[in-house]
Design a protein around this motif. Structure first.
Motif, mmCIF file in Angstrom:
data_model
loop_
_atom_site.group_PDB
_atom_site.id
_atom_site.type_symbol
_atom_site.label_atom_id
_atom_site.label_comp_id
_atom_site.label_asym_id
_atom_site.label_seq_id
_atom_site.Cartn_x
_atom_site.Cartn_y
_atom_site.Cartn_z
ATOM 1 N N PHE A 95 7.966 -8.612 -4.170
ATOM 2 C CA PHE A 95 7.987 -8.485 -3.042
ATOM 3 C C PHE A 95 8.979 -7.085 -2.088
ATOM 4 C CE2 PHE A 95 4.097 -10.997 -1.293
ATOM 5 C CZ PHE A 95 3.705 -9.429 -0.880
ATOM 6 N N GLU A 96 10.187 -7.660 -3.152
ATOM 7 C CA GLU A 96 11.479 -6.386 -2.715
ATOM 8 C C GLU A 96 10.795 -5.255 -3.629
ATOM 9 O OE1 GLU A 96 16.019 -6.819 -4.176
ATOM 10 O OE2 GLU A 96 15.164 -8.922 -4.024
ATOM 11 N N LEU A 97 10.258 -5.851 -4.883
ATOM 12 C CA LEU A 97 11.058 -4.694 -5.518
ATOM 13 C C LEU A 97 9.228 -3.809 -5.130
ATOM 14 C CD1 LEU A 97 11.266 -3.236 -8.321
ATOM 15 C CD2 LEU A 97 9.224 -4.796 -9.845
ATOM 16 N N VAL A 98 7.985 -4.205 -4.985
ATOM 17 C CA VAL A 98 7.022 -3.648 -4.286
ATOM 18 C C VAL A 98 7.979 -2.629 -2.910
ATOM 19 C CG1 VAL A 98 5.452 -4.382 -5.459
ATOM 20 C CG2 VAL A 98 5.684 -5.077 -3.115
ATOM 21 N N ASN A 99 8.047 -3.372 -2.580
ATOM 22 C CA ASN A 99 8.709 -2.742 -0.875
ATOM 23 C C ASN A 99 10.223 -1.695 -0.816
ATOM 24 O OD1 ASN A 99 7.085 -4.664 0.795
ATOM 25 N ND2 ASN A 99 8.405 -6.160 1.249
ATOM 26 N N GLU A 100 10.490 -1.670 -2.509
ATOM 27 C CA GLU A 100 11.595 -0.879 -2.801
ATOM 28 C C GLU A 100 11.272 0.235 -2.727
ATOM 29 O OE1 GLU A 100 15.101 -2.792 -4.765
ATOM 30 O OE2 GLU A 100 15.430 -3.864 -3.349
ATOM 31 N N ALA A 101 9.931 0.092 -3.750
ATOM 32 C CA ALA A 101 9.518 1.599 -4.505
ATOM 33 C C ALA A 101 8.753 2.059 -3.736
ATOM 34 C CB ALA A 101 8.904 0.959 -6.040
ATOM 35 N N ASN A 102 8.748 1.724 -2.185
ATOM 36 C CA ASN A 102 7.306 1.960 -1.397
ATOM 37 C C ASN A 102 5.623 1.778 -2.177
ATOM 38 O OD1 ASN A 102 6.736 2.811 1.299
ATOM 39 N ND2 ASN A 102 6.340 5.154 0.840
ATOM 40 N N ASP A 103 5.772 0.525 -2.592
ATOM 41 C CA ASP A 103 3.955 0.331 -3.049
ATOM 42 C C ASP A 103 3.148 -0.609 -2.145
ATOM 43 O OD1 ASP A 103 2.189 0.228 -4.923
ATOM 44 O OD2 ASP A 103 2.741 -0.432 -6.392
ATOM 45 N N GLN A 104 2.959 -0.046 -1.414
ATOM 46 C CA GLN A 104 1.552 -0.376 -0.033
ATOM 47 C C GLN A 104 0.841 -0.760 -0.811
ATOM 48 O OE1 GLN A 104 3.212 2.636 0.554
ATOM 49 N NE2 GLN A 104 4.311 2.475 1.978
ATOM 50 N N PRO A 105 -0.337 -0.635 -1.847
ATOM 51 C CA PRO A 105 -1.221 -0.565 -2.308
ATOM 52 C C PRO A 105 -0.992 -2.780 -3.460
ATOM 53 C CG PRO A 105 -1.575 1.595 -3.334
ATOM 54 C CD PRO A 105 -0.018 0.686 -2.444
ATOM 55 N N SER A 106 0.313 -2.177 -4.653
ATOM 56 C CA SER A 106 0.714 -3.785 -4.505
ATOM 57 C C SER A 106 0.954 -4.303 -3.464
ATOM 58 C CB SER A 106 1.668 -3.011 -5.913
ATOM 59 O OG SER A 106 1.208 -2.573 -6.930
ATOM 60 N N ALA A 107 1.393 -4.450 -2.402
ATOM 61 C CA ALA A 107 2.181 -5.183 -1.709
ATOM 62 C C ALA A 107 0.860 -5.600 -1.187
ATOM 63 C CB ALA A 107 3.106 -4.346 -0.146
ATOM 64 N N ASP A 108 -0.064 -5.124 -0.773
ATOM 65 C CA ASP A 108 -1.353 -5.526 0.216
ATOM 66 C C ASP A 108 -2.180 -6.705 -1.525
ATOM 67 O OD1 ASP A 108 -3.685 -5.483 1.716
ATOM 68 O OD2 ASP A 108 -4.200 -4.256 0.228
ATOM 69 N N ILE A 109 -1.842 -6.414 -2.194
ATOM 70 C CA ILE A 109 -2.261 -7.861 -3.451
ATOM 71 C C ILE A 109 -1.982 -8.485 -3.187
ATOM 72 C CG2 ILE A 109 -3.121 -8.081 -5.585
ATOM 73 C CD1 ILE A 109 -3.925 -4.948 -5.912
ATOM 74 N N LEU A 110 -0.363 -8.298 -3.408
ATOM 75 C CA LEU A 110 0.267 -9.642 -3.213
ATOM 76 C C LEU A 110 0.202 -10.190 -1.887
ATOM 77 C CD1 LEU A 110 3.545 -8.002 -4.388
ATOM 78 C CD2 LEU A 110 1.827 -9.450 -5.978
ATOM 79 N N THR A 111 0.377 -9.644 -0.766
ATOM 80 C CA THR A 111 -0.265 -10.188 0.400
ATOM 81 C C THR A 111 -1.393 -11.204 0.684
ATOM 82 O OG1 THR A 111 1.359 -8.747 1.720
ATOM 83 C CG2 THR A 111 0.130 -9.998 2.667
ATOM 84 N N GLN A 112 -2.656 -10.854 0.013
ATOM 85 C CA GLN A 112 -3.675 -11.230 -0.138
ATOM 86 C C GLN A 112 -3.743 -13.138 -0.827
ATOM 87 O OE1 GLN A 112 -6.795 -8.260 -0.564
ATOM 88 N NE2 GLN A 112 -6.096 -7.076 0.314
ATOM 89 N N ARG A 113 -2.628 -12.401 -2.568
ATOM 90 C CA ARG A 113 -3.114 -13.336 -3.231
ATOM 91 C C ARG A 113 -2.263 -14.472 -2.480
ATOM 92 N NH1 ARG A 113 -7.180 -13.666 -4.206
ATOM 93 N NH2 ARG A 113 -6.530 -15.224 -5.831
ATOM 94 N N LEU A 114 -0.996 -13.712 -1.770
ATOM 95 C CA LEU A 114 -0.384 -15.349 -1.261
ATOM 96 C C LEU A 114 -1.031 -16.051 -0.728
ATOM 97 C CD1 LEU A 114 3.727 -13.894 -0.401
ATOM 98 C CD2 LEU A 114 2.946 -15.898 -1.913
ATOM 99 N N ASN A 115 -1.539 -15.500 0.640
ATOM 100 C CA ASN A 115 -2.286 -15.902 1.715
ATOM 101 C C ASN A 115 -4.114 -16.784 1.215
ATOM 102 O OD1 ASN A 115 -3.259 -16.331 3.946
ATOM 103 N ND2 ASN A 115 -4.806 -14.754 3.961
#
Length: 162
Positions: free
Chosen positions: A127-147
């Protein structure tokens, strides 16, 4: 445009960050694939009084995981890098150890809790890496997978409670 010319990727994330994200997602893909194989193996081999419930639950879980594998791999490709796709690559990248033999149904549940939680930790670590890179699609995948992984781990743990 020449047929053999590779087009540069210009999605607002520089190559260095895209590469780091793709490497992290490759680890998530490896954990996800290892979890998928474990779950499918347990689906085939579960026995005992909980057979029907566990057999069906494991099928639901590995079916969901199969879809997730494609989403993660396609995100790696969209970032401009090849997705790992061999047992050898997955075994090098995964934080989950493969299980040998056929454990009892209760042991299967415990192994799956640990594997679900390991996959969640891998997703969370990006998350820290994708948030710093402003990579919302990857963050969305990560959020879905965590859930999914956290909820599934909870459900599996609940089945082991007295």
């Amino acid at each position: 445009m020449k047929k053999d010319k590779k087009m540069d990727i210009n999605i607002g994330i520089d190559e260095k960050n895209r590469k780091k994200i793709a490497q992290g997602l490759s680890k998530l893909l490896a954990d996800s694939y290892t979890l998928y194989l474990m779950t499918h193996n347990f689906h085939w081999n579960v026995t005992g009084p909980q057979f029907n419930g566990l057999h069906n639950m494991f099928m639901d879980q590995y079916t969901e995981q199969w879809t997730a594998l494609d989403q993660i791999a396609e995100r790696i490709r969209a970032l401009g890098f090849p997705a790992p796709g061999t047992y050898k690559e997955f075994s090098k990248l995964s934080s989950i150890e493969e299980i040998e033999g056929v454990p009892s149904a209760t042991e299967m549940l415990a192994y799956l809790v640990n594997a679900q939680e390991a996959t969640a930790r891998t997703a969370r670590s990006l998350f820290e890496l994708v948030n710093e890179a402003n990579d919302q699609p990857s963050a969305d995948i990560l959020t879905q997978r965590l859930n999914i992984h956290e909820k599934t781990a909870w459900m599996l743990r609940s089945m082991m409670a007295d």
